[in-house]
Design an enzyme around this catalytic site. Sequence first.
Site, PDB file in Angstrom:
ATOM      1  N   GLY A 216       0.668  -0.629   0.308  1.00  0.00           N
ATOM      2  CA  GLY A 216       0.322  -0.410  -0.249  1.00  0.00           C
ATOM      3  C   GLY A 216       0.819   1.130  -0.001  1.00  0.00           C
ATOM      4  O   GLY A 216       1.262   1.786  -0.930  1.00  0.00           O
ATOM      5  N   GLY A 217       0.711   2.306   1.605  1.00  0.00           N
ATOM      6  CA  GLY A 217       1.360   3.520   1.133  1.00  0.00           C
ATOM      7  C   GLY A 217       2.432   3.179   1.151  1.00  0.00           C
ATOM      8  O   GLY A 217       3.467   3.810   0.504  1.00  0.00           O
TER       9      GLY A 217
ATOM     10  N   GLY B 161      16.783   9.627 -35.013  1.00  0.00           N
ATOM     11  CA  GLY B 161      16.867  10.309 -33.926  1.00  0.00           C
ATOM     12  C   GLY B 161      17.331  10.112 -32.767  1.00  0.00           C
ATOM     13  O   GLY B 161      17.445  11.152 -31.376  1.00  0.00           O
ATOM     14  N   ALA B 162      17.505   8.841 -32.906  1.00  0.00           N
ATOM     15  CA  ALA B 162      18.182   8.857 -31.324  1.00  0.00           C
ATOM     16  C   ALA B 162      19.918   8.746 -31.216  1.00  0.00           C
ATOM     17  O   ALA B 162      20.017   9.393 -30.234  1.00  0.00           O
ATOM     18  CB  ALA B 162      18.608   6.896 -32.045  1.00  0.00           C
TER      19      ALA B 162
HETATM   20  C1  HXC Z   1      -1.628  -2.393  11.347  1.00  0.00           C
HETATM   21  C2  HXC Z   1      -1.110  -4.327  10.904  1.00  0.00           C
HETATM   22  C3  HXC Z   1      -1.094  -4.459   9.504  1.00  0.00           C
HETATM   23  C4  HXC Z   1      -1.780  -2.707   8.926  1.00  0.00           C
HETATM   24  C5  HXC Z   1       0.109  -6.082   9.680  1.00  0.00           C
HETATM   25  N1  HXC Z   1      -0.169  -5.425  10.582  1.00  0.00           N
HETATM   26  N2  HXC Z   1      -0.308  -5.065   8.428  1.00  0.00           N
HETATM   27  N3  HXC Z   1      -1.488  -3.599  11.644  1.00  0.00           N
HETATM   28  N4  HXC Z   1      -1.881  -2.226   9.953  1.00  0.00           N
HETATM   29  N5  HXC Z   1      -1.739  -2.318   7.417  1.00  0.00           N
HETATM   30  C6  HXC Z   1       0.397  -6.730  12.116  1.00  0.00           C
HETATM   31  C7  HXC Z   1      -0.519  -7.900  11.789  1.00  0.00           C
HETATM   32  O1  HXC Z   1      -1.722  -7.642  13.365  1.00  0.00           O
HETATM   33  C8  HXC Z   1       0.287  -8.654  12.591  1.00  0.00           C
HETATM   34  O2  HXC Z   1       0.331  -7.835  13.728  1.00  0.00           O
HETATM   35  C9  HXC Z   1       1.855  -7.903  12.057  1.00  0.00           C
HETATM   36  O3  HXC Z   1       1.611  -6.123  11.893  1.00  0.00           O
HETATM   37  C10 HXC Z   1       2.591  -9.111  11.199  1.00  0.00           C
HETATM   38  O4  HXC Z   1       1.863  -8.876  10.276  1.00  0.00           O
HETATM   39  P1  HXC Z   1       1.381 -10.474  10.210  1.00  0.00           P
HETATM   40  O5  HXC Z   1       0.241 -10.470   9.146  1.00  0.00           O
HETATM   41  O6  HXC Z   1       1.694 -11.783  10.903  1.00  0.00           O
HETATM   42  O7  HXC Z   1       2.808 -10.549   8.569  1.00  0.00           O
HETATM   43  P2  HXC Z   1       3.186 -11.013   7.670  1.00  0.00           P
HETATM   44  O8  HXC Z   1       2.123 -12.688   7.510  1.00  0.00           O
HETATM   45  O9  HXC Z   1       4.521 -11.883   7.456  1.00  0.00           O
HETATM   46  O10 HXC Z   1       2.305 -10.836   6.198  1.00  0.00           O
HETATM   47  C11 HXC Z   1       2.566  -9.492   5.951  1.00  0.00           C
HETATM   48  C12 HXC Z   1       1.722  -8.479   5.141  1.00  0.00           C
HETATM   49  C13 HXC Z   1       0.789  -8.167   5.709  1.00  0.00           C
HETATM   50  C14 HXC Z   1       2.171  -9.353   3.988  1.00  0.00           C
HETATM   51  C15 HXC Z   1       2.567  -7.280   5.294  1.00  0.00           C
HETATM   52  O11 HXC Z   1      -0.020  -8.392   7.354  1.00  0.00           O
HETATM   53  C16 HXC Z   1      -0.689  -7.858   5.500  1.00  0.00           C
HETATM   54  O12 HXC Z   1      -1.010  -7.618   4.163  1.00  0.00           O
HETATM   55  N6  HXC Z   1      -0.786  -6.615   5.504  1.00  0.00           N
HETATM   56  C17 HXC Z   1      -1.984  -5.847   5.419  1.00  0.00           C
HETATM   57  C18 HXC Z   1      -1.295  -5.232   4.282  1.00  0.00           C
HETATM   58  C19 HXC Z   1      -2.389  -3.949   3.995  1.00  0.00           C
HETATM   59  O13 HXC Z   1      -3.242  -4.424   2.861  1.00  0.00           O
HETATM   60  N7  HXC Z   1      -2.237  -2.912   4.079  1.00  0.00           N
HETATM   61  C20 HXC Z   1      -2.796  -1.618   3.632  1.00  0.00           C
HETATM   62  C21 HXC Z   1      -2.425  -0.671   2.960  1.00  0.00           C
HETATM   63  S1  HXC Z   1      -3.677   0.332   2.092  1.00  0.00           S
HETATM   64  P3  HXC Z   1       0.286  -8.965  15.299  1.00  0.00           P
HETATM   65  O14 HXC Z   1       0.407  -8.142  16.552  1.00  0.00           O
HETATM   66  O15 HXC Z   1       0.031 -10.756  15.414  1.00  0.00           O
HETATM   67  O16 HXC Z   1       2.352  -9.713  15.532  1.00  0.00           O
HETATM   68  C22 HXC Z   1      -2.207   1.759   2.667  1.00  0.00           C
HETATM   69  C23 HXC Z   1      -3.119   3.008   2.805  1.00  0.00           C
HETATM   70  C24 HXC Z   1      -1.502   4.300   1.817  1.00  0.00           C
HETATM   71  O17 HXC Z   1      -0.951   1.142   2.880  1.00  0.00           O
HETATM   72  C25 HXC Z   1      -2.307   4.262   0.446  1.00  0.00           C
HETATM   73  C26 HXC Z   1      -1.654   5.880   0.506  1.00  0.00           C
HETATM   74  C27 HXC Z   1      -1.252   5.938  -1.201  1.00  0.00           C
END
Ligand code: HXC
Length: 524
Positions: free
Chosen positions: A179-180, A414-415
């Site tokens: 994401g961000g 052109g190149a």
């Molecule tokens: C808060 C989060 C989190 C998030 C993960 N965690 N993503 N906490 N906000 N976005 C936490 C989990 O609850 C977990 O907590 C710890 O981080 C590790 O995550 P896991 O899933 O256990 O790790 P892993 O299996 O390695 O997977 C990593 C991952 C997955 C692929 C990144 O966590 C994931 O898909 N997360 C969501 C990604 C996402 O959609 N983000 C938002 C994007 S939108 P614990 O307590 O168990 O350790 C965005 C908008 C901005 O960013 C756009 C601007 C242009």
Amino acid sequence: MSTRLEDTLAWMNELTAEMEERRKAVHRGGGAARQKKQRDAGKLTARERVTALLDEDSFVELGVFTEHAGFEMMRGLDAPGEGVVTGYGTISGRTVFVFSQDFTVLGGSLGKMHAQKIAKVMDLAVKTGAPIIGLNDSAGARIQEGVDSLSGYGEVFYRNAVYSGVVPQISAILGPCAGGAVYSPALTDFVLMSRGSSYMFITGPEVIKSVTKETVTFEELGGADVHGRRSGVAHFEADGDEAVLATIRELLSYLPQSAKEQPPFKQTEDPESRETPELLGIVHPDQRRPYPMVDVIRAVVDDGGWLEVQPEFAKNILCGFARLGGQAVGIVANNPRHLAGTLNIDASDKAARFIRTCDCYNVPVVTFVDVTGFLPGVAQEHAGIIRHGAKMLYAYAEATVPKITLIVRKSYGGAYLAMNSRDMGADVVLAWPTAAVAVMGAEGAANIIYRREIGGSQNPDSTRAAKISEYKERFDNPYWAAGRGYIDDVIDPKGTRQQLIRHLRMLREKEEARPFKKHGNMPL
Ligand code: HXC
């Protein structure tokens, strides 16, 4: 009196002990179990990365005790250090600012205060004129903080853009950046990825599956190979965190601290007058025969040192850093080994971006030319080769750093212009005796301009051959272009190194003004 002093000392000791306890708690990050998971995945922790990146004992931390500002959903959640380590230190004795996201703390997700910590070091980097390095390992916007985390990204993106070209901004991707977490790196000057343990994507495999029904792994979607070879998002790939961090150190050795400074000079034992007779055996006289342009570059530069940028993306053009007589230079070169060195969309994007990066940071650009033209094809035309190719023309013309062009072999159409001809702003244009400058290759040219004579002749084949050789005689050499002032000198390939160093030295104090504008409108 002494009792009062003792009391004061005891009180102070208590306070400092508490401070140390609090600091230790922050240093523990997400705890031993999560740190073990991090190491088991082949990754360093956020703090280990900072230590590996910077000179020994040089790190000074800022914002250690920052806490999350999340309400409601964040209540009861602990976020030591707010999931990011920030501060400054030195690399080869020069100050850099750094932030390192801690995946063990809420997945390194970005909340409001996490963003503020990053923004603070970015501001300091610009105020003091030093590079900013981001070690990214983040699950993106912190879901629990809602719009606060989106706003946090806004604060960082805004600075990435406004500070672009002010101080070098470097992003290492060292974990699953989602994401961000990918857009801040994309706004910086260089993106480095660790192979096998880092990913970049806007939407992950699960979301993709639910929306488009495509099944894809993390690696296939946004691994280092994808971004280093196909998308062009990453500039460098390396095996593991340490290798990525070492590449950052090397990269910085070619860059100044800020746009106000010159890149560092590095004394060399490699003599300026070293001849390069090996070049005579590299470039084949048959214009259609490929050869490794990288060998030409390595033969000429100081100690063969060459840091290639995007080495696996758009391999028909080579971009990278080297030194000539101690002075850092950016080199752009056609690579006849891939797509015959033609310019296509990806090559244009790659080179234009690189030229602009060099220009931002006062790195002179040396261009090695061997190009027949832009890659012909319906796919290229429909995908906008006009728009993308224009970026190269724009980037060269816009750049005010010293610009030297060396025509090695072909330079057509052109190149010829897109590879920084005299008219596009080259300060010095050199050519080897093997050079050929023309609108197009002799065969194509003869077939067009002598079509009637060839068609009407009793022996079209021999007429064609005669016309081709007539055209070749006129244009398939550097002397016609030199005679018209487009080439400053035709040089012996053996003397290439010396010539380039002398011209670079002459250009060191170059100044070039541009008419007033708010900013140019580069084709994008
Ligand atoms: C808060 C989060 C989190 C998030 C993960 N965690 N993503 N906490 N906000 N976005 C936490 C989990 O609850 C977990 O907590 C710890 O981080 C590790 O995550 P896991 O899933 O256990 O790790 P892993 O299996 O390695 O997977 C990593 C991952 C997955 C692929 C990144 O966590 C994931 O898909 N997360 C969501 C990604 C996402 O959609 N983000 C938002 C994007 S939108 P614990 O307590 O168990 O350790 C965005 C908008 C901005 O960013 C756009 C601007 C242009």
